[in-house]
Motif scaffolding. Structure first.
Motif, PDB file in Angstrom:
ATOM      1  N   GLN A  75       0.382  -0.969   0.403  1.00 58.00           N
ATOM      2  CA  GLN A  75      -0.339   0.358  -0.461  1.00 58.00           C
ATOM      3  C   GLN A  75       1.074   0.883   0.037  1.00 58.00           C
ATOM      4  O   GLN A  75       0.581   2.441  -0.939  1.00 58.00           O
ATOM      5  CB  GLN A  75      -1.268  -0.523   1.265  1.00 58.00           C
ATOM      6  N   SER A  76       2.094   1.226   0.944  1.00 56.44           N
ATOM      7  CA  SER A  76       2.909   2.616   1.004  1.00 56.44           C
ATOM      8  C   SER A  76       3.627   2.272  -1.034  1.00 56.44           C
ATOM      9  O   SER A  76       3.775   4.004  -1.026  1.00 56.44           O
ATOM     10  CB  SER A  76       3.672   2.021   1.738  1.00 56.44           C
ATOM     11  N   TRP A  77       4.088   1.197  -1.566  1.00 54.52           N
ATOM     12  CA  TRP A  77       4.505   1.912  -2.345  1.00 54.52           C
ATOM     13  C   TRP A  77       4.041   1.809  -3.293  1.00 54.52           C
ATOM     14  O   TRP A  77       3.790   3.375  -4.199  1.00 54.52           O
ATOM     15  CB  TRP A  77       5.063   0.576  -2.798  1.00 54.52           C
ATOM     16  N   GLU A  78       2.614   1.562  -3.747  1.00 51.69           N
ATOM     17  CA  GLU A  78       1.619   2.430  -4.612  1.00 51.69           C
ATOM     18  C   GLU A  78       1.176   3.954  -4.072  1.00 51.69           C
ATOM     19  O   GLU A  78       0.862   4.607  -4.865  1.00 51.69           O
ATOM     20  CB  GLU A  78       0.289   1.424  -3.965  1.00 51.69           C
ATOM     21  N   GLU A  79       1.295   4.222  -3.412  1.00 50.63           N
ATOM     22  CA  GLU A  79       0.911   5.502  -2.362  1.00 50.63           C
ATOM     23  C   GLU A  79       2.357   6.278  -2.752  1.00 50.63           C
ATOM     24  O   GLU A  79       2.107   7.804  -3.485  1.00 50.63           O
ATOM     25  CB  GLU A  79       0.640   5.854  -0.934  1.00 50.63           C
ATOM     26  N   LEU A  80       3.341   5.727  -2.288  1.00 44.94           N
ATOM     27  CA  LEU A  80       4.100   6.654  -3.516  1.00 44.94           C
ATOM     28  C   LEU A  80       4.317   6.418  -4.985  1.00 44.94           C
ATOM     29  O   LEU A  80       5.430   6.801  -5.488  1.00 44.94           O
ATOM     30  CB  LEU A  80       5.598   5.897  -2.680  1.00 44.94           C
ATOM     31  N   GLY A  81       3.849   6.459  -5.257  1.00 47.91           N
ATOM     32  CA  GLY A  81       3.662   5.935  -6.694  1.00 47.91           C
ATOM     33  C   GLY A  81       4.586   5.031  -7.585  1.00 47.91           C
ATOM     34  O   GLY A  81       5.068   5.298  -8.349  1.00 47.91           O
ATOM     35  N   ARG A  82       4.449   3.615  -6.840  1.00 46.96           N
ATOM     36  CA  ARG A  82       5.613   2.359  -7.449  1.00 46.96           C
ATOM     37  C   ARG A  82       6.706   3.121  -7.621  1.00 46.96           C
ATOM     38  O   ARG A  82       7.061   2.802  -8.154  1.00 46.96           O
ATOM     39  CB  ARG A  82       4.761   2.480  -8.993  1.00 46.96           C
ATOM     40  N   ASP A  83       7.178   4.008  -6.394  1.00 46.49           N
ATOM     41  CA  ASP A  83       8.785   4.372  -6.817  1.00 46.49           C
ATOM     42  C   ASP A  83       9.801   3.131  -6.632  1.00 46.49           C
ATOM     43  O   ASP A  83       9.821   2.795  -5.307  1.00 46.49           O
ATOM     44  CB  ASP A  83       8.940   5.455  -5.545  1.00 46.49           C
ATOM     45  N   PRO A  84      10.599   2.467  -6.908  1.00 45.26           N
ATOM     46  CA  PRO A  84      11.752   1.597  -7.608  1.00 45.26           C
ATOM     47  C   PRO A  84      12.502   1.537  -5.643  1.00 45.26           C
ATOM     48  O   PRO A  84      12.561   0.915  -5.534  1.00 45.26           O
ATOM     49  CB  PRO A  84      12.306   1.394  -8.110  1.00 45.26           C
ATOM     50  N   GLY A  85      12.522   2.577  -5.116  1.00 43.90           N
ATOM     51  CA  GLY A  85      12.944   3.234  -3.966  1.00 43.90           C
ATOM     52  C   GLY A  85      12.663   2.880  -2.929  1.00 43.90           C
ATOM     53  O   GLY A  85      13.074   2.568  -1.246  1.00 43.90           O
ATOM     54  N   ALA A  86      11.118   2.313  -3.209  1.00 47.70           N
ATOM     55  CA  ALA A  86      10.005   2.218  -2.237  1.00 47.70           C
ATOM     56  C   ALA A  86      10.103   0.690  -2.271  1.00 47.70           C
ATOM     57  O   ALA A  86       9.079   0.419  -1.447  1.00 47.70           O
ATOM     58  CB  ALA A  86       9.040   2.987  -1.823  1.00 47.70           C
ATOM     59  N   LEU A  87      10.304  -0.303  -2.720  1.00 49.54           N
ATOM     60  CA  LEU A  87      10.311  -1.321  -2.737  1.00 49.54           C
ATOM     61  C   LEU A  87      10.316  -1.942  -1.796  1.00 49.54           C
ATOM     62  O   LEU A  87      11.732  -1.623  -0.882  1.00 49.54           O
ATOM     63  CB  LEU A  87      11.287  -2.051  -3.939  1.00 49.54           C
TER      64      LEU A  87
END
Length: 88
Positions: A75-87
């Motif tokens: 959910q966090s990754w989706e909220e961050l626009g699927r930022d590769p750094g947030a995987l």
């Protein structure tokens, strides 16, 4: 591991074509609460007092334990626009 109550997005509970009907019946019977797009059990005692529910939680406890943080990370990754750094 004892089960605990948690609020989940309704979309996470829509696993079959009849899920909406089932969820509405559980809400009507006051076994679940629903607030817009989220649902939860009304009380943690339901987990231990309903033998079938308790069996599901007991049987799948380890999977549930690992699933929750992955769901939150997703959910966090989706909220961050699927930022590769947030995987995860």
């Amino acid at each position: 591991m004892p089960g605990t109550r948690r609020r989940v997005p309704r979309a996470e509970l829509e696993f079959s074509p009849d899920a909406d009907i089932t969820l509405e019946r559980l809400v009507t019977a006051r076994l679940l609460t629903a607030d817009g797009m989220r649902s939860s059990s009304p009380h943690e005692a339901l987990i231990s007092a309903w033998p079938r529910f308790h069996g599901w939680v007991d049987r799948d406890g380890e999977r549930i334990h690992h699933h929750r943080p992955l769901t939150e990370a997703s959910q966090s990754w989706e909220e961050l626009g699927r930022d590769p750094g947030a995987l995860y």
